[in-house]
Design a protein around this motif. Structure first.
Motif, PDB file in Angstrom:
ATOM      1  N   VAL A 253       0.842  -1.206   0.000  1.00 58.83           N
ATOM      2  CA  VAL A 253       0.000   0.000   0.000  1.00 58.83           C
ATOM      3  C   VAL A 253       0.873   1.252   0.000  1.00 58.83           C
ATOM      4  O   VAL A 253       0.609   2.216  -0.729  1.00 58.83           O
ATOM      5  N   VAL A 254       1.929   1.223   0.831  1.00 52.40           N
ATOM      6  CA  VAL A 254       2.822   2.377   0.881  1.00 52.40           C
ATOM      7  C   VAL A 254       3.501   2.592  -0.473  1.00 52.40           C
ATOM      8  O   VAL A 254       3.606   3.722  -0.956  1.00 52.40           O
ATOM      9  N   ALA A 255       3.950   1.487  -1.078  1.00 48.15           N
ATOM     10  CA  ALA A 255       4.603   1.606  -2.385  1.00 48.15           C
ATOM     11  C   ALA A 255       3.637   2.142  -3.443  1.00 48.15           C
ATOM     12  O   ALA A 255       4.002   2.995  -4.270  1.00 48.15           O
ATOM     13  N   GLU A 256       2.394   1.648  -3.397  1.00 48.14           N
ATOM     14  CA  GLU A 256       1.400   2.128  -4.362  1.00 48.14           C
ATOM     15  C   GLU A 256       1.104   3.601  -4.157  1.00 48.14           C
ATOM     16  O   GLU A 256       1.016   4.375  -5.122  1.00 48.14           O
ATOM     17  N   SER A 257       0.927   4.001  -2.868  1.00 48.60           N
ATOM     18  CA  SER A 257       0.649   5.414  -2.598  1.00 48.60           C
ATOM     19  C   SER A 257       1.835   6.295  -3.001  1.00 48.60           C
ATOM     20  O   SER A 257       1.653   7.392  -3.533  1.00 48.60           O
TER      21      SER A 257
ATOM     22  N   GLU B 256       1.616   6.652  -6.726  1.00 46.73           N
ATOM     23  CA  GLU B 256       0.580   7.612  -7.118  1.00 46.73           C
ATOM     24  C   GLU B 256       1.026   9.040  -6.803  1.00 46.73           C
ATOM     25  O   GLU B 256       0.790   9.964  -7.586  1.00 46.73           O
ATOM     26  N   ARG B 257       1.632   9.199  -5.632  1.00 46.12           N
ATOM     27  CA  ARG B 257       2.114  10.537  -5.251  1.00 46.12           C
ATOM     28  C   ARG B 257       3.156  11.039  -6.241  1.00 46.12           C
ATOM     29  O   ARG B 257       3.104  12.191  -6.687  1.00 46.12           O
ATOM     30  N   GLN B 258       4.091  10.168  -6.587  1.00 51.53           N
ATOM     31  CA  GLN B 258       5.123  10.574  -7.542  1.00 51.53           C
ATOM     32  C   GLN B 258       4.527  10.874  -8.905  1.00 51.53           C
ATOM     33  O   GLN B 258       4.946  11.812  -9.594  1.00 51.53           O
ATOM     34  N   ALA B 259       3.531  10.044  -9.309  1.00 55.00           N
ATOM     35  CA  ALA B 259       2.868  10.298 -10.590  1.00 55.00           C
ATOM     36  C   ALA B 259       2.151  11.645 -10.587  1.00 55.00           C
ATOM     37  O   ALA B 259       2.205  12.401 -11.567  1.00 55.00           O
ATOM     38  N   ALA B 260       1.452  11.940  -9.451  1.00 57.41           N
ATOM     39  CA  ALA B 260       0.768  13.231  -9.351  1.00 57.41           C
ATOM     40  C   ALA B 260       1.770  14.386  -9.402  1.00 57.41           C
ATOM     41  O   ALA B 260       1.531  15.410 -10.045  1.00 57.41           O
ATOM     42  N   ILE B 261       2.899  14.202  -8.698  1.00 57.20           N
ATOM     43  CA  ILE B 261       3.936  15.242  -8.726  1.00 57.20           C
ATOM     44  C   ILE B 261       4.469  15.431 -10.143  1.00 57.20           C
ATOM     45  O   ILE B 261       4.642  16.563 -10.616  1.00 57.20           O
ATOM     46  N   ASN B 262       4.684  14.317 -10.832  1.00 53.86           N
ATOM     47  CA  ASN B 262       5.187  14.417 -12.207  1.00 53.86           C
ATOM     48  C   ASN B 262       4.181  15.110 -13.124  1.00 53.86           C
ATOM     49  O   ASN B 262       4.554  15.947 -13.957  1.00 53.86           O
ATOM     50  N   ARG B 263       2.875  14.740 -12.947  1.00 56.56           N
ATOM     51  CA  ARG B 263       1.851  15.392 -13.777  1.00 56.56           C
ATOM     52  C   ARG B 263       1.791  16.887 -13.485  1.00 56.56           C
ATOM     53  O   ARG B 263       1.696  17.710 -14.406  1.00 56.56           O
ATOM     54  N   SER B 264       1.795  17.243 -12.191  1.00 54.66           N
ATOM     55  CA  SER B 264       1.736  18.663 -11.845  1.00 54.66           C
ATOM     56  C   SER B 264       2.955  19.415 -12.371  1.00 54.66           C
ATOM     57  O   SER B 264       2.840  20.547 -12.863  1.00 54.66           O
TER      58      SER B 264
END
Length: 319
Positions: free
Chosen positions: A187-191, A194-202
């Motif tokens: 779960v931590v790895a998935e979150s 997702e967090r890194q993906a959101a940061i990359n998108r932003s």
């Protein structure tokens, strides 16, 4: 017949006597010899002679490493968990005399001491440490058993924990704990993903917005630069136009002034002025139904004379 029997008995006695006198000790072994029940000597590898009926080989020891299993036993950890542990111990006889007379069975004694020491060591640590600190457990057992085995003429070389068995309930609990930990990590790895993906998108959106704004800014700068150059060019064109018109007008006036100085020039200018004067009123009369005439319209000559005075004034003005 009796002589043959006696000869056979004598030969047999000689053979028995030779076996009692001669001893051959194999390599890496030591024989302990007693004379009349008392320790006499230790025989190393090789050929040796004993006194028959007086000396006898009481003990035989191997100087090779001796490997012995330490039987499985139950131990209680510091957090009150019962575990079953067995091990392997490596021994070596370094003093045959002490090994013969220091203890009845040095192998059994070392095994029992290893078991008691292991129970003591396990009782000082938690269950989790029993799996993580096997090396330290082995060292503690070797240290304790080796100190106790020195009077026995035995050196404890190594001790290894072979296997640790847990109760079924503890195994189930540990498996559940491991599964929960793995699920938590997933779960931590998935979150984190997702967090890194959101940061990359932003970051990508921000960079795209910056690029767009930079492009719009550059476009506006280019447009303003173009407008500026256009206005500068138009201004320069108008200035040049005015300059050319002024130059042409001045040149025309100079040519008119020069023509006036020539013979018949004034009469020609007067005629030309009179024609343009009449033509102007004619044009006004065509464009409008109502015509306002100046008071001295009939005196065209006066008007022409006035214009001639103007021409003379221009002629006298230096270029």
């Amino acid at each position: 017949m009796a002589g043959l029997i006696i000869s056979a008995l004598i030969a047999l006695g000689v053979v028995i006597l030779l076996f009692m006198v001669i001893r051959i000790v194999p390599q890496r072994q030591v024989y302990v010899v007693e004379r009349l029940g008392k320790y006499q000597t230790s025989l190393e590898a090789g050929l040796h002679f004993l006194m028959p009926f007086i000396d006898r080989v009481a003990y035989k020891h191997s100087q090779k490493e001796i490997v012995r299993d330490v039987p499985r036993q139950s131990c209680i950890t510091k957090d009150n968990i019962e575990v079953s542990i067995d091990g392997v111990m490596y021994l070596q006889v370094i003093d045959p005399k002490s090994a013969s007379y220091g203890v009845d069975d040095y192998v059994m004694a070392a095994q029992q001491l290893a078991q008691t020491t292991l129970r003591s060591v396990i009782g000082k640590i938690d269950l989790d440490k029993t799996f993580e600190e096997r090396g330290e457990i082995n060292m503690e057992v070797v240290k304790a058993v080796d100190e106790a085995a020195q009077p026995w003429g035995v050196k404890v070389l190594r001790y290894e924990v072979a296997d640790i068995n847990l109760p079924v309930s503890i195994k189930d609990a540990m498996e559940k704990q491991v599964r929960a930990e793995r699920e938590r990590r997933a779960v931590v790895a998935e979150s984190e993903g997702e967090r890194q993906a959101a940061i990359n998108r932003s970051e990508g959106d921000r960079q795209a917005a910056i690029n767009r704004s930079e492009g719009e800014k550059q476009e506006m700068i280019n447009i303003s630069e173009g407008e500026k150059m256009k206005q500068i060019n138009e201004a320069e064109g108008r200035a040049r136009q005015i300059e050319l018109i002024a130059t042409a007008t001045a040149e025309g006036l100079r040519q008119v002034a020069g023509a006036v100085k020539e013979d018949g020039g004034e009469e020609a200018v007067s005629l030309r002025i009179a024609e343009q004067y009449v033509s102007a009123f004619e044009k006004v009369a065509k464009e409008s139904t109502t015509l306002l005439l100046p008071q001295g319209l009939s005196d065209i000559g006066g008007a022409v004379a006035g214009l001639q005075k103007v021409l003379k004034t221009v002629e006298k003005t230096p270029a």
